[in-house]
Scaffold this motif. Structure first.
Motif, PDB file in Angstrom:
ATOM      1  N   THR A 938       0.860  -1.195   0.000  1.00  0.00           N
ATOM      2  CA  THR A 938       0.000   0.000   0.000  1.00  0.00           C
ATOM      3  C   THR A 938       0.891   1.239   0.000  1.00  0.00           C
ATOM      4  OG1 THR A 938      -0.146   0.042   2.416  1.00  0.00           O
ATOM      5  CG2 THR A 938      -1.812  -1.239   1.236  1.00  0.00           C
ATOM      6  N   ASN A 939       0.254   2.376  -0.286  1.00  0.00           N
ATOM      7  CA  ASN A 939       0.913   3.681  -0.193  1.00  0.00           C
ATOM      8  C   ASN A 939       2.212   3.726  -0.986  1.00  0.00           C
ATOM      9  OD1 ASN A 939      -1.170   4.502   1.522  1.00  0.00           O
ATOM     10  ND2 ASN A 939      -0.075   3.770   3.346  1.00  0.00           N
ATOM     11  N   THR A 940       2.139   3.236  -2.226  1.00  0.00           N
ATOM     12  CA  THR A 940       3.341   3.269  -3.070  1.00  0.00           C
ATOM     13  C   THR A 940       3.661   4.710  -3.435  1.00  0.00           C
ATOM     14  OG1 THR A 940       2.723   1.119  -3.971  1.00  0.00           O
ATOM     15  CG2 THR A 940       4.361   2.386  -5.190  1.00  0.00           C
ATOM     16  N   ASP A 941       4.918   5.078  -3.225  1.00  0.00           N
ATOM     17  CA  ASP A 941       5.346   6.446  -3.509  1.00  0.00           C
ATOM     18  C   ASP A 941       6.573   6.394  -4.414  1.00  0.00           C
ATOM     19  OD1 ASP A 941       5.434   9.147  -3.507  1.00  0.00           O
ATOM     20  OD2 ASP A 941       5.296   9.370  -1.323  1.00  0.00           O
ATOM     21  N   LEU A 942       7.184   7.576  -4.585  1.00  0.00           N
ATOM     22  CA  LEU A 942       8.319   7.652  -5.498  1.00  0.00           C
ATOM     23  C   LEU A 942       9.464   6.782  -5.026  1.00  0.00           C
ATOM     24  CD1 LEU A 942       9.227   9.141  -8.064  1.00  0.00           C
ATOM     25  CD2 LEU A 942      10.257  10.877  -6.596  1.00  0.00           C
ATOM     26  N   ILE A1024       6.666   4.547  -8.263  1.00  0.00           N
ATOM     27  CA  ILE A1024       6.205   5.467  -9.308  1.00  0.00           C
ATOM     28  C   ILE A1024       7.117   6.686  -9.347  1.00  0.00           C
ATOM     29  CG2 ILE A1024       3.838   4.681  -9.041  1.00  0.00           C
ATOM     30  CD1 ILE A1024       3.251   7.228  -7.516  1.00  0.00           C
ATOM     31  N   MET A1025       6.805   7.581 -10.301  1.00  0.00           N
ATOM     32  CA  MET A1025       7.635   8.785 -10.485  1.00  0.00           C
ATOM     33  C   MET A1025       6.979  10.039  -9.921  1.00  0.00           C
ATOM     34  SD  MET A1025       9.088   8.192 -14.356  1.00  0.00           S
ATOM     35  CE  MET A1025      10.083   9.681 -14.211  1.00  0.00           C
ATOM     36  N   ALA A1052      -0.913   2.353  -9.204  1.00  0.00           N
ATOM     37  CA  ALA A1052      -0.519   3.648  -9.786  1.00  0.00           C
ATOM     38  C   ALA A1052      -0.391   3.510 -11.278  1.00  0.00           C
ATOM     39  CB  ALA A1052       0.800   4.107  -9.175  1.00  0.00           C
ATOM     40  N   SER A1053      -0.672   4.583 -12.064  1.00  0.00           N
ATOM     41  CA  SER A1053      -0.649   4.529 -13.520  1.00  0.00           C
ATOM     42  C   SER A1053       0.289   5.601 -14.058  1.00  0.00           C
ATOM     43  CB  SER A1053      -2.056   4.741 -14.080  1.00  0.00           C
ATOM     44  OG  SER A1053      -2.006   4.815 -15.493  1.00  0.00           O
TER      45      SER A1053
END
Length: 1294
Positions: A938-942, A1024-1025, A1052-1053
């Protein structure tokens, strides 16, 4: 002197010039006559038909014809009955008004034109004659038996001689043998007569071949009498004196009847057939043999006829001259005769008849007339029918014996020369012309003729030509660069070009050029070399049972330009005209095969140039015919000899004979096998039993099968006797604790040996000295003794008795009286824990006197009281392990770690189980835990993300912590460096920072107890970016198949600002993209399509807009952007946009695009899904049955059933969970098979019976009698995740 002159002439010819070869002169050129057809020298005519004497000739100009008769001119015009055929010299005599014998004469034909005269042979015309037999009265012939006899035929002389044969009144040929045979002159010879030779219709017939008439001699009557019969029948006519005073004919040595005397001689002409015969009389009948005294008989030309009485040698040559000897021999002696054969010869050609000569002016030539004969023939020459010595002189001609030499011939020297060679036995007359011409070359072979030849065969290309002088032939091929006069070409004298071994490159255009002094001419022909015809797959030998089908394969390769014709033959003849024979393109099928179809089948593939063939034999087999003629011989009290005649074996040898019997006294209508004998025997010695009524039959067996039974033999009865044997299978056992049942296998009716069969039953206790107790019973196979002590040994005997006595003393058998339940329980019961899933149980054996029966073994009842992790009690589910035999320990496998167990032990015998021991308890130590229940990202960030998990379902002890390992994965699926974190037991989430952006990571998490770490659960995700995008990546779940599903956060996309615009060309899709993947596609499908319809995909080639041209007008579509990772797996996709290409206005409304219809369909789908969920929940509920009911369900306490479906022992499980997993096969008693035990029953059993040995290993079957539903601990579904499994997971989580 003559030989010297001949040599000089030959030398002169070589000096003067070449020898001209015989040529066919075209009929449009001047040439002397040539006789082409004439009647034979000895011409026998049928007096009933017109006489036709042939004489045909050719020449330029066409010749005229004349005849001589008996040496003088025959004026055809003066005889009204004779005509000359137009343009021919053939004479036709009309005998309708004249007699044929008036024209019996010697005729000769003459054909002449201005260039010469040709003459025919002397044709002797004779009329065929078939005169009648002179009438005569033939007296009956009475002869004494054993003497020789000759019946004369003496046919009338005919022309040609008739063919003689002997027949009876019914036109049947009289049988001939080495005793009775016909001689060459037609007489019938008897070497010695027998009474069976008596008959009154010995008739000699003569068949005249030209008139096809048969003449018959008067019948001859022959009566053969013995001496006594002659005396009895003829004495009254001869004053009571014997007709023959000699003794009866005795055995005697041979005497030759034909030929007479010790020797003879015979002349035979060369090329004819030599026949010699020797006929002898004697008793017994003599045998004839032939030898050549002066050499060997010519094997290939020699034939023996008429039972060796005639020696025939065909095509006689000078080497066959000499002395031949025939020998007649029987056991009384022998006699021989020598025949001296002299071979003479009518004249015959040595190097062929003289050949026509065509010479150009100034050329030289030779006519040769070379022949031989015995005696040596004389040679005479004539020119144009006039003796050459009387012909005009010609300086260019010189006669040298058998040769005429021509030198420097000139125009006007053309003539026909006759060569006449004769001796005592015949003559040869030959015509040969000399034609002096001056002609330019001409090619006679047709232009553009096509020659076809098979590859590797000889090719002959003709260039027939004519010219005077003789043309020279030259050959060219294709470009005419050089002449064809060397290898591999052979040029023959007649102009033919030969290629000994033709190859494909020899195909083409050939040109032949004919040249002489007067000019040249050329001709073109063509050669085609074809591929040979070959059978690639030949028919194979077949053995087929009658009524089945036979298929012969015949696959052929041939030149494609040659039309093939397939032909099948049977035994070198045509196939039968039967629809059962089906000829295919490359096969022959014979359906419903019969024995008449057996034979050799030949496949022949014909083309216009060649053929190939192959053969195979068909053998039709069938079960043998039934044996016949059963006979019984050598009959004794207990045996008989059976003989039979085998039936037809139908091409399959008989392997053995099966002999069966029927006992009509004891078992009427039933046949039993008695014995077998090899197929080479036709007798069998059969051992029988007393007191039976036997009937026998025989069956034959070959490779196909058994024949039908033969007809039964006659009945054979054996006498009764005392029994030979006693009952077998004597046993003693009890059905109650105070009885003894004695049983045995009774004798059959055939074993009884007599009437009144009964049994003497005897018994006594084995350990007590006592007399035998006895009872007599009949028509039964058991006897019950009551009032016996419980389980004591007995000695038993059963003897067979009938009205004729008792069987021998029976053997003693042993048994026990009835059993009772054991009265004692095992003592000193204790347990020793081996590991977290295995314990060993010990006990003291029960004394044998307290068992009160046959010891069957011990049973250990055990159950799990509760888990030591949670102190709440479980539902009691007792499990049983059975240890067969006398053991004092056993192992309990498959235990749950970290649990409290109770158990007790029982002994059991054939009657049942004894009392239980005191209940004991033991605890199992901790084990490794199971995998965590779930792992979520969960909570995927950069550069960070959060991991959340749930503890394991199966703790197997106290959880001491978790271990998390993770590592990056690049685009080629290579793993990066590993990071590891130790997490406390009370944590269920962790935040990972400092991760790489836009990177895929793989995570592994496992739990630990004091015993170690358990299995790990894994998960993947991609960072992700853009921090502004709150969507998380879609994880790729790679959980093992037994893991339960979990819900992930939305992925995320890397796509944004997806839009569409519609134009005339299609729909333009635009977007923004910041992801690392380069495989980007546009996907689309109908918006109202069913869920199973696949997305249609088109690559965008690195751009950020794309024109969709394949959308159908008037239909709504869903469109999205996707990226593809390794192995073409989807990683990310954008939000979906709706696109519709405008359509032409229409009054029709598509219901599938209406909102109300779509909503209705969605509601129906949701309702169906809810119903399916309810059904699955109901189906997975298990029943509950108390242990006592399950134990009572088994009537036999020692019987422990195995599972019907997989043949395993009964299941056992804990009861932490009360719901079975979805998809497990739950029996009606609610038990569920345990699958995750660390220990297998196979590790503790002896094999298939699942038992332990004495050291405590598993010896019996163990089964779990579940009274509650299986817990989820240790039971993990192997099916794909489903909502039901998720619900069970929540229920079982503690």
């Amino acid at each position: 002197m003559m030989e010297r002159r001949r040599m000089d002439a030959a030398l002169m010819v070589l000096l003067l010039g070449h020898l001209a070869a015989a040529l066919e002169v075209p009929l449009d050129l001047p040439q002397p006559p040539t006789i082409t057809h004439q009647s034979p020298k000895d011409y026998i005519i049928d007096p009933r038909e017109n006489i036709i004497i042939h004489c045909e000739a050719k020449g330029k100009p066409h010749p005229s014809f004349s005849w001589t008769r008996n040496g003088t001119h025959f004026d055809v015009d003066e005889d009204p009955h004779v005509t000359l055929r137009p343009h021919s010299g053939t004479l036709v005599v009309d005998i309708s008004r004249a007699k044929a014998d008036q024209y019996e004469s010697v005729y000769q034909c003459t054909a002449r034109n201005k260039h010469g005269t040709a003459v025919s042979n002397n044709i002797v015309v004779r009329q065929s004659r078939s005169p009648l037999w002179s009438k005569e009265k033939i007296k009956p012939i009475v002869v004494q038996e054993g003497v020789s006899l000759v019946l004369p035929c003496q046919p009338p002389a005919g022309l040609p001689p008739p063919i003689i044969f002997w027949m009876d009144n019914y036109f049947q040929r009289l049988p001939q043998s080495n005793r009775v045979s016909q001689s060459l002159n037609g007489d019938l010879y008897f070497s010695n007569v027998l009474q069976e030779d008596s008959r009154n219709d010995y008739i000699c017939y003569a068949r005249f071949p030209y008139t096809q008439t048969i003449q018959q001699k008067q019948p001859i009557s022959v009566k053969v009498l013995s001496l006594d019969a002659i005396n009895d029948t003829m004495a009254a006519f001869y004053n009571d004196t014997d007709l023959f005073s000699d003794d009866p004919a005795d055995e005697r040595k041979p005497t030759l009847l034909v030929p007479s005397g010790p020797s003879s001689s015979k002349i035979v002409l060369r090329g004819q057939v030599l026949e010699m015969e020797c006929i002898a009389e004697g008793l017994p009948t003599p045998d004839i043999s032939w030898t050549k005294v002066s050499g060997e008989l010519p094997a290939k030309r020699t034939h023996f006829l008429h039972y060796q009485r005639t020696l025939r040698i065909v095509n006689v040559s000078e080497s066959d001259a000499g002395d031949y000897r025939c020998t007649a021999k029987n056991k009384m002696g022998s006699v021989h005769h020598n025949i001296h054969i002299m071979v003479k010869a009518a004249p015959y050609w040595i190097s062929g008849a003289p050949r026509n000569l065509v010479l150009a002016p100034g050329e030289n030539g030779v006519l040769t007339c070379r022949a031989s004969g015995t005696p040596k023939p004389s040679i005479s020459w004539a020119m144009n029918g006039i003796p050459i010595e009387n012909s005009p002189k010609d300086p260019s001609r010189k006669v040298e014996d058998d040769t005429i030499i021509f030198t420097d011939v000139q125009i006007g020297s053309s003539a026909v020369y006759q060569c006449n060679i004769s001796n005592t036995y015949g003559y040869l007359l030959s015509n040969a012309f000399v034609n002096v011409l001056s002609e330019p070359p001409r090619v006679l072979t047709p232009a553009n003729k096509v020659y076809q030849v098979i590859k590797n065969h000889r090719a002959l290309i003709d260039c027939a030509s004519f010219g005077s002088p003789i043309p020279k032939i030259t050959w060219f091929k294709d470009s005419r660069s050089s002449t064809l006069d060397g290898d591999p070409y052979i040029l023959h004298d007649n102009g033919t070009l030969e290629i000994p071994v033709a190859q494909s490159h020899n195909s083409g255009k050939f040109t032949c050029v004919a040249r002489n002094l007067l000019g040249k001419e050329e001709n073109h022909v063509f050669l085609e070399v074809k591929e040979p015809t070959r059978i690639l797959k030949q028919p194979e030998y077949k053995v087929v049972q009658r009524g089945r089908s036979a298929v012969f394969q015949c696959k052929v390769k041939h030149d494609p330009t040659l039309p093939p014709v397939m032909t099948w033959l049977k035994d070198d003849g045509e196939l039968p005209d039967d629809e059962r024979f089906e000829v295919g393109a490359d096969s022959l099928t014979i359906t419903d095969v019969t024995e008449m179809d057996a034979g050799v089948y030949t496949c022949i593939m014909n083309t216009t140039l060649d053929h190939d063939s192959a053969s195979a034999e068909l053998t039709v087999v069938e079960r043998p015919d039934s044996p016949t003629d059963l006979e019984l011989t050598d009959q004794k009290k207990r045996s008989v000899q059976l003989t039979w005649t085998p039936g037809d074996e139908h091409n399959s040898p008989i392997q053995k004979f099966l002999i069966q019997y029927e006992d009509s006294l004891h078992h009427r209508g039933h046949w039993h096998n008695l014995t077998e004998v090899p197929g080479t025997r036709t007798t069998a010695h059969l051992k029988l039993s007393p007191y039976a009524h036997y009937t026998f039959r025989v069956l034959a067996l070959n490779a196909v099968g058994l024949s039908h039974p033969s007809f039964p033999s006659r009945m054979f009865k054996t006498e009764p006797a005392a029994p030979d044997e006693n009952p077998t299978g004597v046993e003693g056992f009890g059905t109650e604790h105070n009885n003894l049942v004695i049983s045995w296998k009774p004798l059959t009716g055939l074993q009884s040996n007599g009437p009144g069969l009964h049994y003497r039953v005897m018994w006594r206790q084995k350990t007590v000295s006592s007399d035998w107790n006895m009872a007599t019973v009949a028509n039964t196979s058991k006897f019950v003794v009551t009032g016996t002590p419980t389980f004591v040994p007995y000695e038993l005997k059963v003897q067979a008795v009938n009205d004729h006595g008792a069987a021998p003393e029976p053997a003693i058998a042993h048994g026990y009286s009835g059993e009772d339940l054991p009265v004692a329980a095992p003592e000193n019961v204790q347990a020793m824990v081996v590991n977290s899933s295995l314990a060993e149980v010990y006990w003291d054996p029960v004394p044998s006197k307290l068992i009160r029966g046959h010891l069957k073994g011990y049973k250990v009842y055990y159950w799990r009281e509760r888990s030591l992790h949670k102190h709440n009690p479980h539902h009691v589910e007792k499990q049983i392990l059975t240890f067969s035999g006398n053991h004092s320990r056993g192992k309990l496998p498959g235990l749950h770690p970290y649990s409290l167990y109770s158990f007790y032990v029982k002994i059991y015998n054939g009657k049942g189980e004894g009392p239980a021991s005191h209940t004991q308890q033991f605890e199992t130590p901790e084990g490794v835990p199971g995998a965590p229940t779930s792992l979520l990202v969960t909570n995927t960030d950069l550069d960070s993300l959060t991991l959340e998990w749930s503890p394991p379902h199966v703790h197997n002890g106290r959880i001491t912590g978790y271990t998390l390992t993770y590592q990056p994965v690049n685009n080629s699926n290579e793993l990066g460096p590993v990071e590891e974190l130790a997490l406390p037991a009370n944590e269920t989430s962790v935040i990972l920072s400092n991760l790489r952006h836009s990177t895929r990571y793989k995570f592994y998490l496992n739990a630990k107890t004091v015993r170690g770490a358990g299995p790990a659960i894994s998960q993947e995700t991609v960072t992700i970016m853009d921090e502004g995008n709150t969507q998380t990546s879609h994880p790729i779940a790679r959980s093992p198949p037994h893991k339960h599903p979990h819900r992930n956060a939305p992925p995320a996309s890397p796509f944004g600002n997806v839009s569409s615009s519609v134009g005339e060309e299609g729909a333009l899709i635009s977007w923004e993209y910041w992801g690392p993947e380069r495989n980007v596609f546009v996907e689309y499908k109908l918006e109202n399509s069913e869920g199973e319809e696949e997305w249609q995909r088109e690559s965008v080639n690195g751009s950020q807009n794309f024109m969709l041209k394949s959308l159908k007008a008037g239909l709504p579509y869903k469109v999205r952007l996707v990226t593809k990772g390794h192995h073409d797996q989807p990683l990310h996709h954008s939000q979906e946009v709706s696109v519709m290409v405008p359509a032409v206005a229409s009054r029709q409304v598509d219901i599938a695009t209406q909102g109300w219809f779509i909503g209705l369909m969605c509601a129906i789908a949701l309702l169906i899904l809810i119903l399916l969920i309810i059904c699955f929940i109901q189906r997975n509920k298990g029943g509950k049955y108390p242990v006592k009911e399950k134990e009572d369900a088994h009537t036999d306490p020692e019987f422990q059933p195995m599972k019907d479906d997989d043949c395993t022992f009964g299941e056992y499980s804990d009861n932490e969970d009360h719901k079975p997993l979805k998809g497990s096969r739950t029996p009606s008693n609610g038990t569920v098979k345990r699958e995750d035990s660390d220990d297998s029953l196979v590790d503790y059993g002896d094999g298939g019976d699942g038992q332990f040995n004495e050291d405590g290993s598993f010896i019996g079957q163990y089964s779990g009698k579940s009274v509650s539903r299986e817990t989820a601990e240790g039971h993990e579904s192997s099916e794909a995740p489903s909502p039901i499994n998720a619900m069970n997971s929540l229920n079982s989580f503690v």
